[in-house]
Design a protein around this motif. Sequence first.
Motif, PDB file in Angstrom:
ATOM      1  N   PHE A   3     -15.540 -16.458  10.251  1.00  0.00           N
ATOM      2  CA  PHE A   3     -15.598 -15.330   9.343  1.00  0.00           C
ATOM      3  C   PHE A   3     -16.486 -14.563   8.877  1.00  0.00           C
ATOM      4  O   PHE A   3     -16.578 -12.891   9.008  1.00  0.00           O
ATOM      5  CB  PHE A   3     -15.124 -16.016   7.956  1.00  0.00           C
ATOM      6  N   PHE A 127      -4.197   0.327  17.745  1.00  0.00           N
ATOM      7  CA  PHE A 127      -4.837  -0.386  16.699  1.00  0.00           C
ATOM      8  C   PHE A 127      -4.908  -2.044  16.816  1.00  0.00           C
ATOM      9  O   PHE A 127      -5.428  -2.664  16.380  1.00  0.00           O
ATOM     10  CB  PHE A 127      -3.946  -0.142  15.367  1.00  0.00           C
ATOM     11  N   GLN A 128      -3.913  -2.388  17.558  1.00  0.00           N
ATOM     12  CA  GLN A 128      -3.743  -4.053  17.811  1.00  0.00           C
ATOM     13  C   GLN A 128      -5.160  -4.456  18.393  1.00  0.00           C
ATOM     14  O   GLN A 128      -5.604  -4.135  19.362  1.00  0.00           O
ATOM     15  CB  GLN A 128      -2.685  -4.302  18.719  1.00  0.00           C
ATOM     16  N   PRO A 129      -5.564  -5.664  17.547  1.00  0.00           N
ATOM     17  CA  PRO A 129      -6.954  -6.089  17.963  1.00  0.00           C
ATOM     18  C   PRO A 129      -6.874  -7.098  19.272  1.00  0.00           C
ATOM     19  O   PRO A 129      -5.789  -7.701  19.497  1.00  0.00           O
ATOM     20  CB  PRO A 129      -7.329  -6.915  16.830  1.00  0.00           C
TER      21      PRO A 129
ATOM     22  N   ARG B 199      -4.051 -15.108  -4.290  1.00  0.00           N
ATOM     23  CA  ARG B 199      -5.340 -14.676  -4.464  1.00  0.00           C
ATOM     24  C   ARG B 199      -5.378 -13.136  -4.444  1.00  0.00           C
ATOM     25  O   ARG B 199      -4.517 -12.343  -4.290  1.00  0.00           O
ATOM     26  CB  ARG B 199      -6.151 -14.879  -3.247  1.00  0.00           C
ATOM     27  N   ALA B 202      -9.360  -6.876  -5.224  1.00  0.00           N
ATOM     28  CA  ALA B 202      -9.336  -5.669  -5.884  1.00  0.00           C
ATOM     29  C   ALA B 202     -10.061  -4.639  -4.922  1.00  0.00           C
ATOM     30  O   ALA B 202     -10.872  -4.915  -4.092  1.00  0.00           O
ATOM     31  CB  ALA B 202     -10.508  -5.745  -7.008  1.00  0.00           C
ATOM     32  N   GLU B 209     -12.209   2.509   1.551  1.00  0.00           N
ATOM     33  CA  GLU B 209     -12.128   1.597   2.914  1.00  0.00           C
ATOM     34  C   GLU B 209     -12.106   0.404   2.363  1.00  0.00           C
ATOM     35  O   GLU B 209     -12.050  -0.239   1.080  1.00  0.00           O
ATOM     36  CB  GLU B 209     -13.714   1.417   3.241  1.00  0.00           C
ATOM     37  N   PRO B 212     -13.489  -5.440   4.740  1.00  0.00           N
ATOM     38  CA  PRO B 212     -13.750  -6.741   4.300  1.00  0.00           C
ATOM     39  C   PRO B 212     -12.575  -7.562   3.697  1.00  0.00           C
ATOM     40  O   PRO B 212     -12.445  -8.809   4.037  1.00  0.00           O
ATOM     41  CB  PRO B 212     -15.141  -6.507   3.506  1.00  0.00           C
ATOM     42  N   GLN B 213     -11.769  -6.662   2.578  1.00  0.00           N
ATOM     43  CA  GLN B 213     -10.849  -7.368   1.928  1.00  0.00           C
ATOM     44  C   GLN B 213      -9.720  -7.796   3.163  1.00  0.00           C
ATOM     45  O   GLN B 213      -9.150  -8.969   3.011  1.00  0.00           O
ATOM     46  CB  GLN B 213     -10.035  -6.604   0.865  1.00  0.00           C
ATOM     47  N   ILE B 215      -9.982  -8.458   6.241  1.00  0.00           N
ATOM     48  CA  ILE B 215     -10.486  -9.499   7.127  1.00  0.00           C
ATOM     49  C   ILE B 215     -10.488 -10.929   6.395  1.00  0.00           C
ATOM     50  O   ILE B 215      -9.927 -11.914   6.731  1.00  0.00           O
ATOM     51  CB  ILE B 215     -11.829  -9.123   7.765  1.00  0.00           C
ATOM     52  N   ASP B 216     -10.770 -10.786   5.215  1.00  0.00           N
ATOM     53  CA  ASP B 216     -10.764 -12.023   4.434  1.00  0.00           C
ATOM     54  C   ASP B 216      -9.224 -12.491   4.064  1.00  0.00           C
ATOM     55  O   ASP B 216      -8.936 -13.674   4.057  1.00  0.00           O
ATOM     56  CB  ASP B 216     -11.278 -11.587   2.918  1.00  0.00           C
ATOM     57  N   ARG B 219      -7.901 -13.375   7.916  1.00  0.00           N
ATOM     58  CA  ARG B 219      -8.740 -14.631   8.223  1.00  0.00           C
ATOM     59  C   ARG B 219      -8.934 -15.767   7.695  1.00  0.00           C
ATOM     60  O   ARG B 219      -8.967 -16.992   8.124  1.00  0.00           O
ATOM     61  CB  ARG B 219     -10.085 -14.111   9.309  1.00  0.00           C
ATOM     62  N   ARG B 220      -9.565 -15.611   6.530  1.00  0.00           N
ATOM     63  CA  ARG B 220     -10.101 -16.644   5.592  1.00  0.00           C
ATOM     64  C   ARG B 220      -8.734 -17.348   4.876  1.00  0.00           C
ATOM     65  O   ARG B 220      -8.581 -18.322   5.110  1.00  0.00           O
ATOM     66  CB  ARG B 220     -11.237 -16.311   4.876  1.00  0.00           C
ATOM     67  N   LYS B 240      -3.700   1.008   8.328  1.00  0.00           N
ATOM     68  CA  LYS B 240      -4.237   0.936   9.232  1.00  0.00           C
ATOM     69  C   LYS B 240      -5.237  -0.439   9.396  1.00  0.00           C
ATOM     70  O   LYS B 240      -5.348  -0.947  10.368  1.00  0.00           O
ATOM     71  CB  LYS B 240      -5.161   2.113   9.329  1.00  0.00           C
ATOM     72  N   ARG B 243      -3.298  -3.326  10.380  1.00  0.00           N
ATOM     73  CA  ARG B 243      -2.870  -3.096  11.863  1.00  0.00           C
ATOM     74  C   ARG B 243      -4.139  -3.258  12.762  1.00  0.00           C
ATOM     75  O   ARG B 243      -3.776  -4.056  13.885  1.00  0.00           O
ATOM     76  CB  ARG B 243      -2.391  -1.465  12.042  1.00  0.00           C
ATOM     77  N   LYS B 244      -5.110  -3.241  12.228  1.00  0.00           N
ATOM     78  CA  LYS B 244      -6.364  -3.311  12.994  1.00  0.00           C
ATOM     79  C   LYS B 244      -6.616  -4.607  13.004  1.00  0.00           C
ATOM     80  O   LYS B 244      -7.341  -5.341  14.034  1.00  0.00           O
ATOM     81  CB  LYS B 244      -7.425  -2.674  12.461  1.00  0.00           C
ATOM     82  N   ALA B 245      -6.168  -5.462  12.045  1.00  0.00           N
ATOM     83  CA  ALA B 245      -6.334  -6.964  11.531  1.00  0.00           C
ATOM     84  C   ALA B 245      -5.135  -7.792  12.561  1.00  0.00           C
ATOM     85  O   ALA B 245      -5.342  -9.029  12.464  1.00  0.00           O
ATOM     86  CB  ALA B 245      -6.433  -7.099  10.721  1.00  0.00           C
ATOM     87  N   GLY B 246      -4.301  -6.911  13.001  1.00  0.00           N
ATOM     88  CA  GLY B 246      -3.194  -7.601  13.668  1.00  0.00           C
ATOM     89  C   GLY B 246      -2.019  -8.180  12.825  1.00  0.00           C
ATOM     90  O   GLY B 246      -1.542  -9.091  13.260  1.00  0.00           O
TER      91      GLY B 246
END
Lengths: 294, 409
Positions: A3, A127-129, B199, B202, B209, B212-213, B215-216, B219-220, B240, B243-246
């Motif tokens: 992370f 966009f797909q990572p 969870r 905010a 932007e 980080p939210q 990704i959290d 992934r976490r 977006k 999508r970027k985070a899959g």
Amino acid sequence: MAFFLDLTVNGLLIGCMYALVALGFVLIYKATSVINFAQGDLVMFGGYIAAAGLSLYHLPLWVAAPIALLLMLVLGFAVERGILRPLIGQPVVSVVMVTIGLALVFQGLAAMVWGAATINVPLPIPFQPFILWEIFISPINLVAAGLCVGFLVGFVYFFRRSRMGIAMRAVADDQQSAMSVGINVRIVFALSWAIAGLASGIGGIVWGNMLGVDTHLSLVGLKVFPAVILGGLDSVPGAILGGLIVGAVESVAAGYIDPYVGGGTKDFAPFIIMILALMIRPYGFFGREIIERV
Amino acid sequence: MKAKGWLAVVVIAALVAALSVVAADAKHAIKVGGQCDRTGATKLVGVEICPAVTDYIRLVNKKGGVMGHTLEYTEIEHEYRVDRGVEAYERLKRDGAVAVLDYGTPIVYALTPRHMEDKIPAITPGFGRADSTDGEVWPYIFPMAASYWSQAAGALQYIKEKGAKKGTKIAYLYFDNPAGREGIPMMERVAKKEGYEIRLFAVPPPGLEMGPQVIDITRRMRADWVVGHLFGRSPSVSIKEFRKAGFPLDRVISLVWGAGEADVEAAGWDVSQGYLGLQFAAVGRNLPAIQEIIKMYRDEGKEVPKYVGGVYYNRGVLIGAILAEGIRLGLQFGEPLTGEKVKRGYEQIKNFTLGGFLPPLTVTPQDHEGGGWVRVYQVKGKEWVPVTDWIRGYRDEVFKLVNEANKKK
């Protein structure tokens, strides 16, 4: 750990884009001693031109992007020539007010010409990572960072090796001395603004793709201030380092602190770092330490 | 009398007649008004919803008004700012408006005490304060469409129907202002009831932007579902980022203000495929009210704007229609029309669908929300396509929350 790495790597990739915006700021300050408060708005304007070309007029990318960059180059040049040059010799506060006024003019003009809606800047990048050692990396982030790094490397090479680049460095060091050896300071001023316009154009295209373009895009420019203060107002390597630090710090801070405070860390963490930097090392990592006898 | 004298008498008589007609018309005009936001933080919505309200009122007037009365609608721009919203309301009140549209949750909160005191009813379709569903406590506030609590309940109902069970992880990603925070108690309540792990994330305004939210979340937390309550710039950015985070977008469901064409347009239709959103009014042009508006434009020789029939435009039509319906039913209580009569008129609305435009809206003094219906749509191709019928979720929990909230006041 994954992370943390995810946040850091993605933050650094975003930081490359901050560095690009910061470079435009530093360039103008270094050459002309003007603090350009319209830097974010130049990015927004570049984004608007690209978005209009691609989404509204449906031009192919290979036409729309060069047009946007060319127009931003011309815009930067025109701003210096038409607005800043007549202000040479005027108090600093006048110049600052002019750049703030320019920012508002850009925002109003953009909304008037292209409307209120957010416009997309479509780029042919997926966009797909993909996953690299447990780290999710988005191709668009990577390409954007690559573009920014490419521009920065090209610019540093130009700055260090070309005649005009050396002239710009001479002007940045001492305008009077540069003039005395025959350097055309006016051309250097104009070129600085033009390159800053070009950097803003690239920034506008990549940020526009990531966030969409409307007048809010200019807020990206706010991140320039902590980045350049950290790196040093007049330092190109400083702008790059400052951008990377801001990108990483805001990402990691948001990831770890937001859950405890409810959110928003991303927006103020870089400014806390900026305040600390000003208190400890006011001229930044690479800024020129000006010592005056009093 | 000479010919000249007669001519003068005829001219004067004609003038008097004309003036009396004008005066009679003015007497019959009913003043209504609304705030709008074509330039502020939620301008993406405002630029469609505001012209839709005026279009619908214009259509009503072209068709002879409401029981012979012309509706005089005044729109006041407030940039989604509370101070300007309050100022706008005071201006409308001063000018004699008997029914108003309050626009924006923070503004609704600020204006609620004034409505109670002035006895001028406000409609707040799809935003505002959810506790005002209870019209016996808040007689002059009318949500008139699914409140944020009903929207959250609707989203969770959909998630449940899609197989959510105890332990399912749900992230609530919300715009960090009073409107964004409004849905939290309902999310937490249902999560507790169903045993979901929830969870809250905010997003500070303007929501430019949120890497980080996301990704959290992805992934976490490793969320199974995301309920988004974002608006303005932020829904497109969130699309977006996911999508970027899959993260699969058919697991991201937005409450109503992040589910417009403009939001998807800003992110890109191809990027947004699968994204889910709630609606409280139908979408598209193939609806009687929209067809009438299109005809009106064409009859006037004007080009029909592209946004007609879109998500936010249609919600503006809903606002215009509710205003007109409230006035029509309020007039049954006699003239001159007052705010109190319009309030009673609103409470007479029964099975109002506007030709398939809405779920059957039924307003009572106990339910100013009109039923709390929503419908889930999904981005498919280049349009929002319905994937459910009109649904309601956890209605008993919504009312329990309303009662509990009102008891605390």
